[in-house]
Design a protein around this motif. Sequence first.
Motif, PDB file in Angstrom:
ATOM      1  N   ASP A 150       0.831  -1.214   0.000  1.00  0.00           N
ATOM      2  CA  ASP A 150       0.000   0.000   0.000  1.00  0.00           C
ATOM      3  C   ASP A 150       0.863   1.260   0.000  1.00  0.00           C
ATOM      4  OD1 ASP A 150      -2.385  -1.320  -0.087  1.00  0.00           O
ATOM      5  OD2 ASP A 150      -2.814  -1.165   2.056  1.00  0.00           O
ATOM      6  N   GLU A 193      -9.048   9.576  -5.266  1.00  0.00           N
ATOM      7  CA  GLU A 193      -9.845   8.755  -4.345  1.00  0.00           C
ATOM      8  C   GLU A 193      -9.033   7.570  -3.841  1.00  0.00           C
ATOM      9  OE1 GLU A 193     -12.754   9.240  -3.120  1.00  0.00           O
ATOM     10  OE2 GLU A 193     -13.598  10.853  -4.336  1.00  0.00           O
ATOM     11  N   GLU A 194      -8.318   6.922  -4.756  1.00  0.00           N
ATOM     12  CA  GLU A 194      -7.522   5.759  -4.381  1.00  0.00           C
ATOM     13  C   GLU A 194      -6.380   6.157  -3.443  1.00  0.00           C
ATOM     14  OE1 GLU A 194      -5.919   1.890  -4.131  1.00  0.00           O
ATOM     15  OE2 GLU A 194      -7.918   2.716  -4.500  1.00  0.00           O
ATOM     16  N   HIS A 220      -6.279   8.703  -1.378  1.00  0.00           N
ATOM     17  CA  HIS A 220      -6.824   9.036  -0.060  1.00  0.00           C
ATOM     18  C   HIS A 220      -7.319   7.786   0.668  1.00  0.00           C
ATOM     19  CE1 HIS A 220      -6.052  13.124  -0.837  1.00  0.00           C
ATOM     20  NE2 HIS A 220      -7.127  13.411  -1.552  1.00  0.00           N
ATOM     21  N   ARG A 221      -7.792   6.791  -0.102  1.00  0.00           N
ATOM     22  CA  ARG A 221      -8.177   5.528   0.532  1.00  0.00           C
ATOM     23  C   ARG A 221      -6.948   4.858   1.140  1.00  0.00           C
ATOM     24  NH1 ARG A 221      -7.928   0.327   0.096  1.00  0.00           N
ATOM     25  NH2 ARG A 221      -6.616   0.427  -1.779  1.00  0.00           N
ATOM     26  N   TYR A 250       0.917   4.048  -2.760  1.00  0.00           N
ATOM     27  CA  TYR A 250       0.623   5.430  -2.344  1.00  0.00           C
ATOM     28  C   TYR A 250       1.690   6.381  -2.892  1.00  0.00           C
ATOM     29  CZ  TYR A 250       0.333   9.581   0.594  1.00  0.00           C
ATOM     30  OH  TYR A 250       0.248  10.879   1.027  1.00  0.00           O
ATOM     31  N   HIS A 286     -12.103  12.413  -1.401  1.00  0.00           N
ATOM     32  CA  HIS A 286     -12.002  12.342   0.045  1.00  0.00           C
ATOM     33  C   HIS A 286     -10.764  13.093   0.521  1.00  0.00           C
ATOM     34  CE1 HIS A 286     -15.300   9.609   0.300  1.00  0.00           C
ATOM     35  NE2 HIS A 286     -14.703   8.703  -0.446  1.00  0.00           N
ATOM     36  N   THR A 319      -6.513  11.926   5.839  1.00  0.00           N
ATOM     37  CA  THR A 319      -6.684  11.887   7.289  1.00  0.00           C
ATOM     38  C   THR A 319      -5.600  12.686   7.956  1.00  0.00           C
ATOM     39  OG1 THR A 319      -5.395   9.865   7.333  1.00  0.00           O
ATOM     40  CG2 THR A 319      -7.782   9.628   7.234  1.00  0.00           C
ATOM     41  N   ARG A 374      -5.934   6.467   4.406  1.00  0.00           N
ATOM     42  CA  ARG A 374      -6.717   6.006   5.562  1.00  0.00           C
ATOM     43  C   ARG A 374      -6.280   4.606   6.002  1.00  0.00           C
ATOM     44  NH1 ARG A 374     -10.556   8.458   2.301  1.00  0.00           N
ATOM     45  NH2 ARG A 374     -11.353   6.470   1.508  1.00  0.00           N
ATOM     46  N   HIS A 375      -5.920   3.785   5.039  1.00  0.00           N
ATOM     47  CA  HIS A 375      -5.520   2.408   5.358  1.00  0.00           C
ATOM     48  C   HIS A 375      -4.135   2.372   5.996  1.00  0.00           C
ATOM     49  CE1 HIS A 375      -4.313  -1.832   4.471  1.00  0.00           C
ATOM     50  NE2 HIS A 375      -5.556  -2.042   4.861  1.00  0.00           N
TER      51      HIS A 375
END
Length: 346
Positions: A261, A300-301, A303-304, A265, A343, A346, A307-308
């Motif tokens: 991830d 979107e991906e 920012h997902r 990212y 989104h 975070t 969060r992960h």
Amino acid sequence: MLDLALKSVIACLPVIVLAAALFHLDSHRLLGTHFLARMFLCGGVTAVLSAVVNAQVIAAYPFEFLDYTRYVAPLIEESLKAAVLIWLFRTNRVGFLIDAGILGFTIGAGFSFVENIYYLHLVSDAHYVTWFVRGFGTAVMHGGATALFAIIAQKLTERHLQMNPLLYLPGLIVAVLIHSIFNHFPVSPVLSAAVTLLILPTLLFLLFERNTVSIHNFLELDFATHQRLLRQLEHGEFTGCEAGRFLLDLEQIVPEAVARDMINYFYLHTELVLGAERILLAREQGIEIRIGAETVAKLEEMHRLERHIGRAGLKMLRQHLHFSSTELWDIHLLDEIAPAPAHRPT
């Protein structure tokens, strides 16, 4: 009624015209008019807060009024205006020095606008000279002092992602000193207003003109750097740069899924920063590039993944991969101009 209208124009219009002129100096159109309008309102709110705090301090402590306006009020008022800018810095809403200057002047303009409206209501029968001093002197001083705070703070913090309050102190000292010196009126009020109107806007215009060239050079250099980095990532040439070597070592530090991830990212982050720089370079030529569905999906991906990965993982990534505040602002820019809301991180 005509008399009051004329006094209102003299007291309130000059600083708004100057703020608009500074905005039009920005060939990259880094700031939107709606955003600047909100910052103008924020400046007005700080004027109201300053009035409340000043009233409480005067009631609590036996200051001479003249001493208070020279030494205490400048500290309170410039600190409150600076607080808005510090929030903008910490939320990645300031990309370049020219942004900082425009935002600072706009916040100061909002402050002086509300303050002058209050004084117009309080002493509307004051002579026109009073409103000339307030409109061309005090108001420009408020805008200029806050702009200089913003410019100095931007220069000192642009390469630091961690919050360090001491980096904001030099700019605050300069703003407070300018405010205090103006309130001392070492000569006549009219001459002080004239000197303020001549020096502060001239200084800002010169800084902005120089920074416009700097932004172009910075964008071209960063664009080439991110292009090269993206090619290395696409071809798996991780060992060719410090960031790549860190990514290769990730699986020894965190679980494999998290490491994957983080690598995804970083790839998306680099790709999106490159896209933002492409938009800014096109704006220099008067070309507006629209963001398509593919870029929105990547935002979107990314920012997902944020969060992960979580705050601790992102902090580690940003420290080792040397993300700059300008790169984070690039992502914020894409979020702002994307046709569909992405989104927030975070």
